[in-house]
Design a protein around this motif. Sequence first.
Motif, PDB file in Angstrom:
ATOM      1  N   LEU A 137       0.829  -1.212   0.000  1.00 11.40           N
ATOM      2  CA  LEU A 137       0.000   0.000   0.000  1.00 11.40           C
ATOM      3  C   LEU A 137       0.858   1.255   0.000  1.00 11.40           C
ATOM      4  O   LEU A 137       0.590   2.212  -0.736  1.00 11.40           O
ATOM      5  CB  LEU A 137      -0.941  -0.010   1.210  1.00 11.40           C
ATOM      6  N   LEU A 138       1.918   1.264   0.821  1.00  9.65           N
ATOM      7  CA  LEU A 138       2.811   2.422   0.858  1.00  9.65           C
ATOM      8  C   LEU A 138       3.573   2.588  -0.449  1.00  9.65           C
ATOM      9  O   LEU A 138       3.857   3.706  -0.876  1.00  9.65           O
ATOM     10  CB  LEU A 138       3.783   2.298   2.029  1.00  9.65           C
ATOM     11  N   THR A 139       3.917   1.474  -1.097  1.00 12.07           N
ATOM     12  CA  THR A 139       4.609   1.537  -2.385  1.00 12.07           C
ATOM     13  C   THR A 139       3.725   2.177  -3.437  1.00 12.07           C
ATOM     14  O   THR A 139       4.173   3.029  -4.206  1.00 12.07           O
ATOM     15  CB  THR A 139       5.035   0.125  -2.827  1.00 12.07           C
ATOM     16  N   LEU A 140       2.465   1.776  -3.482  1.00 13.48           N
ATOM     17  CA  LEU A 140       1.543   2.335  -4.468  1.00 13.48           C
ATOM     18  C   LEU A 140       1.273   3.816  -4.221  1.00 13.48           C
ATOM     19  O   LEU A 140       1.179   4.600  -5.166  1.00 13.48           O
ATOM     20  CB  LEU A 140       0.220   1.561  -4.461  1.00 13.48           C
ATOM     21  N   ALA A 141       1.142   4.205  -2.966  1.00 15.11           N
ATOM     22  CA  ALA A 141       0.823   5.603  -2.649  1.00 15.11           C
ATOM     23  C   ALA A 141       2.030   6.515  -2.852  1.00 15.11           C
ATOM     24  O   ALA A 141       1.890   7.654  -3.292  1.00 15.11           O
ATOM     25  CB  ALA A 141       0.314   5.719  -1.222  1.00 15.11           C
ATOM     26  N   GLY A 142       3.193   6.048  -2.510  1.00 17.88           N
ATOM     27  CA  GLY A 142       4.391   6.871  -2.648  1.00 17.88           C
ATOM     28  C   GLY A 142       4.783   7.536  -1.343  1.00 17.88           C
ATOM     29  O   GLY A 142       4.034   7.515  -0.359  1.00 17.88           O
ATOM     30  N   PRO A 143       5.946   8.157  -1.322  1.00 15.47           N
ATOM     31  CA  PRO A 143       6.493   8.698  -0.075  1.00 15.47           C
ATOM     32  C   PRO A 143       5.793   9.956   0.438  1.00 15.47           C
ATOM     33  O   PRO A 143       6.019  10.345   1.574  1.00 15.47           O
ATOM     34  CB  PRO A 143       7.957   9.000  -0.429  1.00 15.47           C
TER      35      PRO A 143
END
Length: 166
Positions: A137-143
């Motif tokens: 989920l964090l990878t898809l959303a981005g930093p």
Amino acid sequence: MADFRYFSTVRNLTLYSCLLTAILITGCTNATVTPIEPKAEAVPPPVPSDWLPITRYGRYTLVELTPQAAQHNLLLQVVDISMPTTPHATVGDGLRNVLQRSGYALCDGDSQVAALYELPLPAAHLQLGPMFLHDALLTLAGPAWELQVDDRARQVCFTPIQETSP
């Protein structure tokens, strides 16, 4: 000729006895078992202190009868996702695809989150995993986005990370 059969028989008996000895030695090992301490909020029924809940699973396998970590915390489940290759896939489509069988749903957000959901899905995100659901989920959303989880409603939301000025 008799000498050859004698040595062949002795050699075979030696091999068989070594094999039998190895089987007997490996069958006599002792395993130490550490009892599991219960959580403070759950009060299990009284059991002997040396008792460990296990069951036989197959001929030689014993399985501990406790839930896995990913069954307690659903964000620790391992996902391996191949996104459908649609020409106009968005980050929102990718997030919904990752959450499809996870037990969580994507929350409806405000206009800032809607802007995240409408971004095009990068080609690098068409294949994710194996990795934890949280990391996917964090990878898809981005930093630039922070993951917010509502475990009661089983929803995941994203909020923009507030930049701090020096």
